[in-house]
Motif scaffolding. Structure first.
Motif, mmCIF file in Angstrom:
data_model
loop_
_atom_site.group_PDB
_atom_site.id
_atom_site.type_symbol
_atom_site.label_atom_id
_atom_site.label_comp_id
_atom_site.label_asym_id
_atom_site.label_seq_id
_atom_site.Cartn_x
_atom_site.Cartn_y
_atom_site.Cartn_z
ATOM 1 N N LEU A 11 0.986 -1.265 0.147
ATOM 2 C CA LEU A 11 -0.608 -0.006 -0.198
ATOM 3 C C LEU A 11 0.294 1.110 -0.209
ATOM 4 O O LEU A 11 0.555 2.203 -1.020
ATOM 5 N N TYR A 12 2.144 1.234 0.885
ATOM 6 C CA TYR A 12 2.577 2.564 0.807
ATOM 7 C C TYR A 12 2.949 2.593 -0.263
ATOM 8 O O TYR A 12 3.256 3.824 -0.755
ATOM 9 N N ASN A 13 3.823 2.060 -1.423
ATOM 10 C CA ASN A 13 5.011 1.828 -2.318
ATOM 11 C C ASN A 13 4.022 2.872 -3.045
ATOM 12 O O ASN A 13 4.318 2.971 -4.196
ATOM 13 N N SER A 14 2.853 1.927 -3.487
ATOM 14 C CA SER A 14 1.538 1.436 -4.572
ATOM 15 C C SER A 14 1.661 3.064 -4.068
ATOM 16 O O SER A 14 1.088 3.864 -5.704
ATOM 17 N N LEU A 15 1.010 4.020 -3.598
ATOM 18 C CA LEU A 15 0.471 5.550 -3.282
ATOM 19 C C LEU A 15 1.603 6.276 -2.848
ATOM 20 O O LEU A 15 1.402 7.290 -4.441
ATOM 21 N N GLN A 16 3.004 5.675 -2.974
ATOM 22 C CA GLN A 16 3.711 7.236 -3.868
ATOM 23 C C GLN A 16 4.465 7.378 -5.058
ATOM 24 O O GLN A 16 4.416 8.078 -5.765
ATOM 25 N N ALA A 17 3.961 5.656 -5.920
ATOM 26 C CA ALA A 17 4.248 5.215 -7.098
ATOM 27 C C ALA A 17 3.264 6.246 -8.326
ATOM 28 O O ALA A 17 3.406 7.145 -8.178
ATOM 29 N N TYR A 18 1.985 5.764 -7.119
ATOM 30 C CA TYR A 18 0.925 6.493 -7.836
ATOM 31 C C TYR A 18 0.653 8.420 -7.792
ATOM 32 O O TYR A 18 0.962 9.552 -8.634
ATOM 33 N N GLY A 19 1.596 8.690 -6.230
ATOM 34 C CA GLY A 19 1.688 10.129 -6.467
ATOM 35 C C GLY A 19 2.965 11.035 -7.403
ATOM 36 O O GLY A 19 2.674 12.121 -7.335
ATOM 37 N N TRP A 20 3.747 9.739 -7.398
ATOM 38 C CA TRP A 20 4.710 10.429 -7.813
ATOM 39 C C TRP A 20 4.639 11.179 -9.449
ATOM 40 O O TRP A 20 4.932 11.603 -10.210
ATOM 41 N N GLY A 21 3.714 9.669 -10.264
ATOM 42 C CA GLY A 21 3.419 9.434 -11.050
ATOM 43 C C GLY A 21 2.045 10.711 -11.565
ATOM 44 O O GLY A 21 2.852 11.257 -12.680
#
Length: 217
Positions: A11-21
């Motif tokens: 969840l943490y890494n997915s949200l970070q990936a989405y935010g940076w994307g």
């Protein structure tokens, strides 16, 4: 790793990936619409500052052992980036339209979209080889670009820091000013960068070497 830890990291890494994307899309969309790089911070800078600040969790992940990264290297990288983003780019309005900001934000976003996507999928051993390869190869170009733009921005910010005596209250009890701190930081930055760069190459040999050995076996 326990199941709750795996789900949390995913969840943490997915949200970070989405935010940076999303941040990268906003910056590039602004570039296309305005045909100018001066609006990079205005389009996504605040979101990027938030995402980078939240990345302090990664040092905690290493400290409590739910990831094998340790504490020192994540803390060094987090501290350097967070300072430039929050204290300089966010804190000094006069530099927000500088070219260095655009280059820095694009390089950061590009690195982090790849990195967090790879981490998220690796939680379930689902990361494809091309993404793992990108994770441990793209930094060879993007990391130096990011560091050079960080140094460039700090250098360009120095006249404003000195003129306005920025963060004077925070440094009031210290024998040096914020401008002195940034000047010294500029001197040691290349050595800290080299330390991180060598560490990342070691990671690259380890991670990509494992994939090659698995394929041969």
């Amino acid at each position: 790793m326990s199941k709750p830890s795996t789900l949390y990291l995913f969840l943490y890494n997915s949200l970070q990936a989405y935010g940076w994307g999303i941040s990268l899309v906003k910056i590039l969309s602004n570039l296309v619409e305005t045909k100018s790089i001066t609006g990079a911070y205005a389009s996504a800078g605040e979101l990027i500052c938030l995402l980078q600040t939240l990345a302090i969790l990664e040092t905690i992940h290493g400290a409590i052992g739910i990831v094998p990264s340790g504490v020192l290297m994540p803390l060094l990288q987090w501290g350097g980036r967070t300072h430039v983003l929050v204290a300089v780019a966010h804190g000094i309005k006069e530099v927000q339209e500088f070219s260095a900001v655009f280059i820095m934000l694009v390089s950061f976003c590009s690195i982090e979209v790849i990195r967090y996507s790879n981490y998220a999928l690796n939680c379930f051993n689902m990361s494809p080889y091309f993404l793992t390869y990108l994770r441990y190869t793209a930094f060879i170009a993007l990391f130096p670009i990011g560091v050079i733009s960080e140094m460039w921005l700090m250098y360009e910010a120095l006249p404003f820091i000195k003129k306005k005596n920025i963060y004077a209250k925070l440094f009031a009890g210290l024998p040096f000013s914020y401008s002195d701190f940034v000047t010294v930081l500029l001197c040691v930055y290349p050595f800290l960068w080299l330390l991180l760069f060598v560490h990342m190459f070691k990671q690259r040999r380890s991670k990509l070497g494992k994939r090659h050995r698995k394929k041969r076996n």
